[in-house]
Scaffold this motif. Sequence first.
Motif, PDB file in Angstrom:
ATOM      1  N   GLU A   1       0.847  -1.209   0.000  1.00  0.00           N
ATOM      2  CA  GLU A   1       0.000   0.000   0.000  1.00  0.00           C
ATOM      3  C   GLU A   1       0.876   1.252   0.000  1.00  0.00           C
ATOM      4  O   GLU A   1       2.058   1.200   0.392  1.00  0.00           O
TER       5      GLU A   1
ATOM      6  N   ASN B   1       0.788   5.522   0.748  1.00  0.00           N
ATOM      7  CA  ASN B   1       0.107   6.769   1.119  1.00  0.00           C
ATOM      8  C   ASN B   1       0.643   7.834   0.152  1.00  0.00           C
ATOM      9  O   ASN B   1       1.788   8.266   0.256  1.00  0.00           O
TER      10      ASN B   1
ATOM     11  N   ARG C   1      -4.830   6.826   0.136  1.00  0.00           N
ATOM     12  CA  ARG C   1      -4.269   5.530   0.570  1.00  0.00           C
ATOM     13  C   ARG C   1      -4.641   4.489  -0.480  1.00  0.00           C
ATOM     14  O   ARG C   1      -5.816   4.158  -0.649  1.00  0.00           O
TER      15      ARG C   1
END
Length: 508
Positions: free
Chosen positions: A427, A429, A449
């Motif tokens: 992931e 940000n 996100r």
Amino acid sequence: MRFLSSLDVRIRGATDGESRWLRILLVGFAFVITVAHGQVRYSIPEEMNKGSVVGNIVQDLGLDVKRLKSGRARIFTEDSREYISLNVDKGTLIVRERIDREELCAQVSPCSLHFQIILDNPVELHRVDVEILDINDHAPAFDRKEISFEIQELIASGSRFSLDSAHDPDVGVNTLQRYTLNPSDHFTLKELSRNDGRKYVEMVLKTSLDRENQEEHNLLLTAFDGGNPQKSGTVKITVTVLDVNDNSPVFSQPIYRVSLYENILKDSLVVTVSATDKDKGSNGEVTYSFSQSNEKETVETFNIDSDTGDIKLKGVLDFERYKQYELNVEAVDEGGQTDTSKVLVDIIDVNDNSPIINLISFSNTIPEDSLPDTLVAMLNIKDIDSGKNGQMKCSVNSDLPFRIKATSSNFYSLVTDRILDREMFSEYNITITATDEGSPSLSTNKTLRLKISDVNDNAPVFQRHSYTAYVMENNSPGVSIFSVTATDRDSANNARISYFLEKYSIKT
Ligand SMILES: *[C@@H]1O[C@H](CO)[C@@H](O)[C@H](O)[C@H]1NC(C)=O
């Protein structure tokens, strides 16, 4: 017996050489007293010095000095004052006292003194007339030194103002003859005559007066007599012009231009308008106001001081709402005369707004095998400031495999920049930064996100390439010999491992 004789004798006057009539009347009565009568006329100017000779009566009456003495010649006047006396030794009449014609006769002309010369033994009476001739010993004079008028401007020409008369006690040509008035640009003189023939004057307005041009007029009224030398008297005339509200206020500028930063404080002075009125006093006092024609918004944003013309900020400026205000202002004098002007207020933008980032679309998750340039999000970024203050740049953290692409004005797309690998980063940000170009610049961040979804791109891997195990013979079936383990970096189902024995051989 009665004897009567009458004799007229023409003789030459003693004083001025003019011919005089001498009439000698002799009246005689044979048995009564004889009285001789003579008459002589003289003319002398007034104001002769004491002792001046008026005339020679011995000569003019045909007497002699001895007779004067023997007859105790003397003067008899009916009134007590003796202006003229007799010199018995010389037989002349002489001035005894200064003779002022004006005191003696005022305006009566001709002016004469009458008296008798009386002699005794025998009694003789001689009438003497002395005409007192006027000399120009008085100048025309005014009672006042100064005359003042207060005249309203704008009154019609032809208006008349009576002036003082001058007085000159002399008579004939020696008295007042004419008047002049100077300067004559606004007023002229009109000469009038009273019933008694005396002249008086009026001042007539020729051209109308303008206080704003000249507030005071100073004139000189001169009265002349006709004597030689000529004499004159003057009086000053002051004309004060009273104001009439004949002028409107006039603004110093037809348009006032001001530029204001939108962030100036409340109550700040914007501009001072000013109008002047040439009239005087209350006629020239000006008050200021906003015209009725102004927009409501304008009147709510600014106020004007009615006395000083100061325009101040009452509300709050916002360039993004109003870029310019037009204020119509009015100046009014006490009489209601007005002028108008305009104030143009340009508002200057201040970088007081940060860019705003709107997310139009966003996929929370993208597969790790997404190709570069795969769209992650669509953004709309705007800044309501203008000019540089509203221009912006958009960026994303440089260490991440994403970049921002401008699509059309204010629209941006966030796309992948490289191949992704969920097994490395599952992931991100992603921080998107929009920065405007104002000074100082303002910026806004938005963090997305993003999850990377798994693709089965990793094969299971055994911990070891080969395993060696030993078992005892005659072992029971079903007993574990040894176990192997494989791992898969993918996730979920992609990471579930099944084991098969693929091939085996027996060594003995
Ligand atoms: C992203 O932000 C969230 C919330 O702030 C945090 O829990 C998460 O650990 C962050 N992920 C990464 C990869 O930094």
